[in-house]
Write a protein that holds these residues in place. Sequence first.
Motif, PDB file in Angstrom:
ATOM      1  N   UNK A  99     -16.752 -40.753  37.069  1.00 29.21           N
ATOM      2  CA  UNK A  99     -16.787 -41.773  35.722  1.00 29.21           C
ATOM      3  C   UNK A  99     -17.957 -42.734  36.077  1.00 29.21           C
ATOM      4  N   UNK A 100     -18.516 -42.533  36.815  1.00 26.19           N
ATOM      5  CA  UNK A 100     -19.931 -43.528  36.809  1.00 26.19           C
ATOM      6  C   UNK A 100     -21.406 -42.839  36.544  1.00 26.19           C
ATOM      7  N   UNK A 101     -22.376 -43.819  36.646  1.00 26.22           N
ATOM      8  CA  UNK A 101     -23.465 -42.997  36.273  1.00 26.22           C
ATOM      9  C   UNK A 101     -24.743 -43.437  37.185  1.00 26.22           C
ATOM     10  N   UNK A 102     -24.277 -44.805  37.938  1.00 24.11           N
ATOM     11  CA  UNK A 102     -25.235 -45.058  38.907  1.00 24.11           C
ATOM     12  C   UNK A 102     -24.837 -44.916  40.626  1.00 24.11           C
ATOM     13  N   UNK A 103     -25.716 -44.745  41.407  1.00 19.12           N
ATOM     14  CA  UNK A 103     -25.347 -44.725  42.788  1.00 19.12           C
ATOM     15  C   UNK A 103     -24.858 -45.751  43.422  1.00 19.12           C
ATOM     16  N   UNK A 104     -23.939 -45.575  44.523  1.00 22.47           N
ATOM     17  CA  UNK A 104     -23.642 -46.617  45.402  1.00 22.47           C
ATOM     18  C   UNK A 104     -24.780 -47.605  45.849  1.00 22.47           C
ATOM     19  N   UNK A 159     -30.037 -35.953  43.563  1.00 24.63           N
ATOM     20  CA  UNK A 159     -31.361 -35.908  44.079  1.00 24.63           C
ATOM     21  C   UNK A 159     -32.522 -36.109  42.913  1.00 24.63           C
ATOM     22  N   UNK A 160     -33.336 -37.098  43.061  1.00 26.02           N
ATOM     23  CA  UNK A 160     -33.731 -37.808  44.285  1.00 26.02           C
ATOM     24  C   UNK A 160     -32.722 -39.042  44.479  1.00 26.02           C
ATOM     25  N   UNK A 161     -32.551 -39.607  45.644  1.00 29.51           N
ATOM     26  CA  UNK A 161     -31.835 -40.598  45.976  1.00 29.51           C
ATOM     27  C   UNK A 161     -32.408 -42.004  45.098  1.00 29.51           C
ATOM     28  N   UNK A 162     -31.306 -42.792  44.690  1.00 32.01           N
ATOM     29  CA  UNK A 162     -31.611 -43.918  43.957  1.00 32.01           C
ATOM     30  C   UNK A 162     -31.145 -45.225  44.423  1.00 32.01           C
ATOM     31  N   UNK A 163     -31.958 -46.256  44.564  1.00 33.52           N
ATOM     32  CA  UNK A 163     -31.232 -47.908  44.871  1.00 33.52           C
ATOM     33  C   UNK A 163     -31.502 -48.043  46.418  1.00 33.52           C
ATOM     34  N   UNK A 164     -31.582 -49.400  46.392  1.00 32.95           N
ATOM     35  CA  UNK A 164     -31.785 -49.965  47.706  1.00 32.95           C
ATOM     36  C   UNK A 164     -30.648 -50.653  48.591  1.00 32.95           C
ATOM     37  N   UNK A 165     -29.151 -50.815  47.726  1.00 25.29           N
ATOM     38  CA  UNK A 165     -28.281 -51.229  48.591  1.00 25.29           C
ATOM     39  C   UNK A 165     -27.570 -50.483  49.202  1.00 25.29           C
ATOM     40  N   UNK A 166     -26.566 -51.148  49.894  1.00 22.76           N
ATOM     41  CA  UNK A 166     -25.497 -50.111  50.540  1.00 22.76           C
ATOM     42  C   UNK A 166     -26.148 -49.922  51.918  1.00 22.76           C
TER      43      UNK A 166
END
Length: 199
Positions: free
Chosen positions: A167-172, A149-156
């Motif tokens: 094992x990642x740092x970016x959101x879907x 939180x907060x949400x991040x990204x415009x894809x998906x």
Amino acid sequence: MARRLPAGARLVLASHNPGKLREISALIAPHRVECVSAATLGLLEPEETAPDFVGNARLKALAATRASGLPALADDSGFSVAALGGAPGVVSARWAGPAKDFALAMQRVQAEIGANADRRAWFTAALCLAWPDGETATFLGRVEGTAIWPPRGERGFGYDPMFVPLAGSRTYGEMEPAEKHATSHRARAFAQLLAACFD
Ligand code: IMP
């Protein structure tokens, strides 16, 4: 052994969710199977009355294959949060309300987690391939991660902007589709379907 789809077969994609249709079509694209969506055929969506993902995927695939006379592929999937006992889970779509407002659904997840430090979350996807005679084959995929939180990204779509896989740092929501497909629950279920049922 599961029945196999011959090359050139026509397959109904039994989903009315544009985000899922986009992803499943992309996963199927490299294989020689012609896809037609349930909406294109004017098929109605059955009520998702089963208590789990596999049950709902079966019910949707069976309804579509019976109505169309073609083999049908359905997905039932959802977002689960450990601190919420696995909710929203099978009712993930319902948390977005009639307006399908996933900003609202994500806010509800965040509000219900509250001050709980346990942010473990996962996506689950069940895929069911059903045949007009009632035979079915189902496959389950899961990806573990963290609800941020907060949400991040415009894809998906859906809950993607608040999910970071382990094992990642970016959101879907921040990833290109191909990158999401490298780990996603849907891609994992799809890999099993492919091995078992596609020539
Ligand atoms: P259903 O399978 O039609 O019941 O809907 C599942 C719901 O779970 C979707 O509307 C999304 O909100 C959520 N969901 C399933 N898969 C994903 C995904 O890959 N990303 C984000 N949300 C998802």
